[in-house]
Design a protein around this motif. Structure first.
Motif, PDB file in Angstrom:
ATOM      1  N   LEU A  55       0.846  -1.186   0.000  1.00  0.00           N
ATOM      2  CA  LEU A  55       0.000   0.000   0.000  1.00  0.00           C
ATOM      3  C   LEU A  55       0.883   1.237   0.000  1.00  0.00           C
ATOM      4  CD1 LEU A  55      -2.699  -1.017   2.629  1.00  0.00           C
ATOM      5  CD2 LEU A  55      -2.873  -1.068   0.132  1.00  0.00           C
ATOM      6  N   PRO A  56       0.364   2.288  -0.556  1.00  0.00           N
ATOM      7  CA  PRO A  56       1.160   3.519  -0.542  1.00  0.00           C
ATOM      8  C   PRO A  56       1.360   4.011   0.872  1.00  0.00           C
ATOM      9  CG  PRO A  56      -1.065   3.967  -1.301  1.00  0.00           C
ATOM     10  CD  PRO A  56      -0.912   2.480  -1.243  1.00  0.00           C
ATOM     11  N   ALA A  57       2.491   4.508   1.171  1.00  0.00           N
ATOM     12  CA  ALA A  57       2.824   4.995   2.515  1.00  0.00           C
ATOM     13  C   ALA A  57       1.995   6.248   2.830  1.00  0.00           C
ATOM     14  CB  ALA A  57       4.321   5.313   2.586  1.00  0.00           C
ATOM     15  N   LEU A  58       1.499   6.398   4.153  1.00  0.00           N
ATOM     16  CA  LEU A  58       0.714   7.539   4.611  1.00  0.00           C
ATOM     17  C   LEU A  58       1.645   8.728   4.798  1.00  0.00           C
ATOM     18  CD1 LEU A  58      -2.137   8.418   5.467  1.00  0.00           C
ATOM     19  CD2 LEU A  58      -1.476   7.846   7.815  1.00  0.00           C
ATOM     20  N   THR A  59       1.452   9.729   3.974  1.00  0.00           N
ATOM     21  CA  THR A  59       2.333  10.882   4.046  1.00  0.00           C
ATOM     22  C   THR A  59       1.890  11.811   5.160  1.00  0.00           C
ATOM     23  OG1 THR A  59       0.994  12.158   2.516  1.00  0.00           O
ATOM     24  CG2 THR A  59       2.710  10.729   1.559  1.00  0.00           C
ATOM     25  N   ALA A  60       2.693  12.798   5.486  1.00  0.00           N
ATOM     26  CA  ALA A  60       2.371  13.766   6.548  1.00  0.00           C
ATOM     27  C   ALA A  60       1.139  14.582   6.179  1.00  0.00           C
ATOM     28  CB  ALA A  60       3.579  14.676   6.782  1.00  0.00           C
ATOM     29  N   ALA A  63      -1.944  12.492   6.713  1.00  0.00           N
ATOM     30  CA  ALA A  63      -2.201  12.342   8.147  1.00  0.00           C
ATOM     31  C   ALA A  63      -2.854  13.600   8.703  1.00  0.00           C
ATOM     32  CB  ALA A  63      -0.889  12.050   8.887  1.00  0.00           C
ATOM     33  N   ASN A  64      -2.386  14.763   8.279  1.00  0.00           N
ATOM     34  CA  ASN A  64      -2.985  16.022   8.744  1.00  0.00           C
ATOM     35  C   ASN A  64      -4.436  16.147   8.281  1.00  0.00           C
ATOM     36  OD1 ASN A  64      -0.664  16.843  10.047  1.00  0.00           O
ATOM     37  ND2 ASN A  64       0.147  17.937   8.252  1.00  0.00           N
ATOM     38  N   GLN A  65      -4.695  15.746   7.048  1.00  0.00           N
ATOM     39  CA  GLN A  65      -6.056  15.822   6.523  1.00  0.00           C
ATOM     40  C   GLN A  65      -7.001  14.912   7.315  1.00  0.00           C
ATOM     41  OE1 GLN A  65      -5.885  14.960   2.364  1.00  0.00           O
ATOM     42  NE2 GLN A  65      -4.747  16.821   1.824  1.00  0.00           N
TER      43      GLN A  65
END
Length: 269
Positions: A55-60, A63-65
């Motif tokens: 899976l694509p990595a959760l970016t910053a 995460a903020n959204q």
């Protein structure tokens, strides 16, 4: 040897280029590779195949959204709950205000009624005091002629009837022959001379002509309370006295006018 053996062929020899040879070699190689892969798959058919999906990595930013969306949802829920609590509080306040208003109106009506009753009682006491003074003055002199102490004609019949009932029992609603209330006794007395009076005190207090208390004659109807709203009646029998069915304690008695001065009187005969 066949006869065609020495005949040369007219078909031109194929000109196979290097690229064609390479393509065919590649195809052959691919076929061989597929065959080898098929063989390997057949050999490993008994082994389970496991696939791993990355899976694509959760970016910053993502995460903020997500965090902001969660905060917005929580705030919306808090606002909804606050509105619901305010609406409930407003409804309860309106209900309580309505109840308080009804209670206040009821208390105001009760106070008004009590004040009116006190005013009427005060007026009646004043009238009785005035009547007591007048009757006392009359009793001090020779009042036989001025108060008409001697009953005559139909008035004598009325007076004789009420005096004959002295000692009978008082019962509310009683109309005789041995139990009476005040208006029942007065009605029965006047029926002896053919006069049909109303049944209750309020109506009997306006059944005849109003007369002054210092000009009474035997057979006059005395009343206590206002004309049209009297709560008690009796019959004047002359000599400054009256007969009436007073209450359960005394029954039918004869009393001096000064004992309980009436408010007014009417003359029927």
């Amino acid at each position: 040897m066949p006869h065609t053996a020495h005949i040369r062929s007219h078909r031109k020899p194929r000109n196979r280029s290097a690229s064609t040879i390479a393509m065919r070699a590649g195809v052959a190689s691919g076929v061989l590779s597929l065959a080898a892969a098929g063989a390997a798959s057949a050999a490993d058919a008994g082994e389970p195949v496991t696939q791993t999906l990355e899976l694509p990595a959760l970016t910053a930013d993502m995460a903020n959204q997500v965090a902001q969306s969660a905060d917005a949802t929580q705030q919306a829920a808090a606002n909804y709950q606050l509105r619901a609590e305010r609406d409930a509080a407003a409804a309860n306040a309106a209900k309580q205000a309505k109840s308080d208003l009804a209670h206040a109106k009821k208390q105001a009506a009760a106070k008004k009624k009590a004040a009116e009753k006190a005013r009427q009682e005060a007026a009646e006491r004043a009238n009785r005091s005035s009547a007591r003074t007048t009757l006392s003055a009359s009793a001090g002199g020779s009042s036989a002629s001025s108060s008409g102490s001697t009953a005559t004609g139909t008035a004598a019949t009325v007076v004789a009837f009420v005096k004959a009932q002295i000692g009978d029992t008082y019962i509310s609603g009683g109309t005789g022959p041995n139990v009476w209330d005040c208006s029942g006794l007065v009605q029965a007395a006047f029926k002896q001379v053919g006069v049909d009076l109303p049944r209750v005190s309020q109506d009997q207090s306006t059944a005849g002509t109003q007369v002054s208390l210092d000009n009474l004659q035997p057979g006059d109807i005395l009343y206590w309370g206002g004309a049209g709203s009297a709560y008690h009646v009796g019959v004047y029998v002359g000599g400054g006295k009256f007969v009436g069915a007073q209450n359960p304690s005394t029954g039918v008695v004869e009393r001096d006018l000064s004992y309980d001065p009436p408010s007014g009187a009417v003359r029927v005969l």
